[in-house]
Design a protein around this motif. Structure first.
Motif, PDB file in Angstrom:
ATOM      1  N   GLY A 123       0.724  -1.361   0.123  1.00  0.00           N
ATOM      2  CA  GLY A 123      -0.007   0.021   0.059  1.00  0.00           C
ATOM      3  C   GLY A 123       0.839   1.300  -0.010  1.00  0.00           C
ATOM      4  O   GLY A 123       2.077   1.249   0.139  1.00  0.00           O
ATOM      5  N   GLY A 124       0.346   2.386  -0.267  1.00  0.00           N
ATOM      6  CA  GLY A 124       0.834   3.598  -0.057  1.00  0.00           C
ATOM      7  C   GLY A 124       1.508   4.028   1.404  1.00  0.00           C
ATOM      8  O   GLY A 124       2.419   4.420   1.436  1.00  0.00           O
ATOM      9  N   MET A 125       0.903   3.443   2.273  1.00  0.00           N
ATOM     10  CA  MET A 125       1.070   3.832   3.567  1.00  0.00           C
ATOM     11  C   MET A 125       2.681   3.121   4.003  1.00  0.00           C
ATOM     12  O   MET A 125       3.377   4.011   4.590  1.00  0.00           O
ATOM     13  N   TYR A 149      -3.484  14.566   5.188  1.00  0.00           N
ATOM     14  CA  TYR A 149      -3.650  13.089   5.610  1.00  0.00           C
ATOM     15  C   TYR A 149      -2.960  12.596   6.654  1.00  0.00           C
ATOM     16  O   TYR A 149      -1.853  12.289   6.683  1.00  0.00           O
ATOM     17  N   ASN A 200      -6.043  14.986  -0.324  1.00  0.00           N
ATOM     18  CA  ASN A 200      -6.938  14.374   0.774  1.00  0.00           C
ATOM     19  C   ASN A 200      -6.422  15.102   2.104  1.00  0.00           C
ATOM     20  O   ASN A 200      -5.180  15.039   2.388  1.00  0.00           O
ATOM     21  N   ASP A 228       2.957  12.230  -2.578  1.00  0.00           N
ATOM     22  CA  ASP A 228       2.029  11.101  -2.266  1.00  0.00           C
ATOM     23  C   ASP A 228       0.816  11.350  -3.199  1.00  0.00           C
ATOM     24  O   ASP A 228       0.048  12.258  -2.962  1.00  0.00           O
ATOM     25  N   PRO A 230      -2.270   9.332  -4.171  1.00  0.00           N
ATOM     26  CA  PRO A 230      -2.969   7.991  -4.827  1.00  0.00           C
ATOM     27  C   PRO A 230      -4.175   8.349  -5.707  1.00  0.00           C
ATOM     28  O   PRO A 230      -4.832   7.391  -6.331  1.00  0.00           O
ATOM     29  N   TYR A 231      -4.453   9.371  -5.923  1.00  0.00           N
ATOM     30  CA  TYR A 231      -5.729   9.918  -6.774  1.00  0.00           C
ATOM     31  C   TYR A 231      -5.448  10.592  -8.130  1.00  0.00           C
ATOM     32  O   TYR A 231      -6.382  10.863  -8.735  1.00  0.00           O
ATOM     33  N   THR A 259      -0.112   4.023  -5.017  1.00  0.00           N
ATOM     34  CA  THR A 259      -1.015   2.884  -4.874  1.00  0.00           C
ATOM     35  C   THR A 259      -1.970   2.450  -5.706  1.00  0.00           C
ATOM     36  O   THR A 259      -2.413   3.238  -6.526  1.00  0.00           O
ATOM     37  N   SER A 261      -4.850   1.406  -4.198  1.00  0.00           N
ATOM     38  CA  SER A 261      -5.817   1.396  -3.523  1.00  0.00           C
ATOM     39  C   SER A 261      -7.118   2.091  -3.913  1.00  0.00           C
ATOM     40  O   SER A 261      -8.156   1.655  -3.754  1.00  0.00           O
ATOM     41  N   LYS A 262      -6.955   3.228  -4.735  1.00  0.00           N
ATOM     42  CA  LYS A 262      -8.021   3.855  -5.205  1.00  0.00           C
ATOM     43  C   LYS A 262      -8.376   3.584  -6.328  1.00  0.00           C
ATOM     44  O   LYS A 262      -9.683   3.725  -6.752  1.00  0.00           O
ATOM     45  N   ARG A 269      -3.918  -4.210  -0.752  1.00  0.00           N
ATOM     46  CA  ARG A 269      -2.441  -3.836  -0.169  1.00  0.00           C
ATOM     47  C   ARG A 269      -1.263  -3.607  -0.948  1.00  0.00           C
ATOM     48  O   ARG A 269      -0.270  -3.982  -0.726  1.00  0.00           O
TER      49      ARG A 269
END
Ligand SMILES: Cc1ncc(COP(=O)(O)O)c(C=O)c1O
Length: 429
Positions: A123-125, A149, A200, A228, A230-231, A259, A261-262, A269
């Motif tokens: 994941g991005g985390m 975020y 975010n 970062d 993700p979108y 990531t 994830s989105k 993950r």
């Protein structure tokens, strides 16, 4: 040792009770100093809170694609066949076929990269955690957007960074404000953490001019940009703004965290970092101590899905859905609230940000939250997106997870809660 022997001679139930009753409280002086910097996530806690509610709630809180938008049939098929024999440990840097697919995917979006620049992450985390693990010594400054975020800045805080909150406006991070903030901080920052596209929580996108200025400042301060995003692939309106590496190809100061994830599903993950090869080797060294490797079958699910050429089509579909939902939300907000709120109007992503004003000005969105929940609508209060606890009169709404009808219903419920809260407040004055 003596105590243990004594206990083991007693009946089980008594032992359990005694152990429970005599469990010593942990002395905080024996914990590492970083333990106090490990902050829980209000954002994630909302998932558990909502799961425990039994009445109907319009969920504008969490930012995740909901089940009907996830290609679960394809994932199941790939997992059932292609992932066979893939359930062992894998390479820390990621499976070669996924790395190859990521390079192709980026190229299809006009972004040149190569396998030497990529590390697959959980994941991005994990990308954020690795980035700040590489960069931050205790007390180092990290500039962060406010709001931001907070799970992301939680990683920097866990390495005992000092975060420097910087303002945002409709063009993203106010980069022009950074030199003064740095002067007040007293030393140059190690990193600037930014979410440049459809941020975010605010939904705003950093302008090209500000990206260029940020690159200049990073150079001047010998700092890294932790980018970062993700979108970014989920743009449904407006023109693309070039990324940091498009403006400054090969710049070793730019650490990209990405990531699936989105665009695919958070439960996979699977994400990746894209960074200078010299840093990439350090990132690969950091990863085994965290999780040995990212789940190999899940990497296979993603790489085969990409190899089948399905991601572009899927993202196009998501974009059309999110455009419709965003429009439903901005329209409903304008009709219901007029000038009593100020809302951002994002060109992509999942979120918009609301500042309460007019007859709602001064309402604390954390205090409002229980009433909103009772009225059947959930959001995330502004302070959850800050280190300082500011943004008390703002809130984040996720438009991505509800249908247009539910969005209209949720906005109406939010209005009822706000009106009732404002009314009660007037009564107590
Ligand atoms: C800005 C931002 N960064 C990182 C993440 C974490 O991504 P992942 O779920 O892939 O770990 C999120 C998830 O909400 C996010 O919004």
């Amino acid at each position: 040792m003596r105590d243990l022997q004594q206990h083991s001679a007693r009946p089980h139930q008594t032992r359990l009770r005694e152990v429970t009753m005599t469990t010593p409280t942990i002395s905080t002086t024996r914990l590492a100093s970083r333990a106090s910097e490990l902050k829980g996530s209000v954002i994630d806690a909302s998932t558990a809170l909502l799961a425990s509610q039994t009445h109907d709630i319009v969920r504008f809180a969490m930012g995740a694609p909901n089940d009907e938008l996830i290609p679960t049939e394809d994932f199941g098929r790939i997992l059932g066949t292609a992932a066979e024999g893939r359930f062992g440990y894998g390479a820390s840097e990621g499976e070669a076929d996924l790395v190859d697919q990521i390079v192709r995917y980026q190229a299809s979006r006009g972004i040149e990269t190569s396998p030497e620049r990529i590390v697959v992450t959980t994941g991005g985390m994990q990308g954020l955690d690795i980035a700040f693990k590489m960069l931050v010594d205790p007390g180092d400054g990290v500039i962060v957007e406010c709001p931001t975020y907070t799970n992301g800045i939680g990683t920097a805080l866990s390495y005992q960074a000092s975060v420097i909150e910087a303002p945002m406006d409709e063009n993203g991070l106010v980069v022009e404000a950074l030199p003064d903030l740095v002067e007040n901080f007293g030393k140059t920052p190690k990193a600037i953490y930014t979410i440049p596209n459809f941020q975010n929580p605010s939904g705003t996108t950093m302008s090209r001019e500000r990206r260029e200025l940020l690159l200049e400042l990073a150079e001047k301060w010998d700092a890294y940009i932790v980018d970062d995003d993700p979108y970014g692939a989920l743009r449904f309106e407006g023109d693309e703004v070039p990324g940091f590496l498009e403006l400054s190809p090969g710049n070793p100061r730019v650490i990209q965290v990405r990531t699936f994830s989105k665009t695919l599903a958070p439960g996979l993950r699977v994400g990746w970092m894209e960074l200078d090869p010299s840093l990439r080797d350090i990132a690969v060294n950091a990863k085994p101590a965290m999780d040995t490797c990212t789940s190999v079958p899940m990497q296979k699910v993603v790489s085969d899905y990409l190899a089948e050429g399905k991601l572009d089509e899927h993202i196009d579909w998501l974009r059309s859905i999110y455009r419709e939902r965003k429009e439903a939300m901005t329209q409903a907000l304008a009709e219901r609230f007029g000038d009593d709120i100020l809302s951002t109007d994002p060109d992509g992503g999942f979120f918009l940000w609301i500042d309460l004003q007019g007859k709602y000005s001064g309402i604390d969105t954390e205090e409002l939250f229980p009433l909103a929940l009772r009225h059947g609508v959930a959001y995330i209060p502004g302070p959850a997106f800050t280190d300082s606890g500011s943004q008390r009169h703002s809130l984040r709404l996720c438009f991505a997870t509800s249908s247009p009808e539910r969005i209209r219903e949720g906005v109406e419920r939010l209005g009822t809660a706000l009106d009732e809260f404002a009314e009660q407040r007037r009564g107590t004055l």
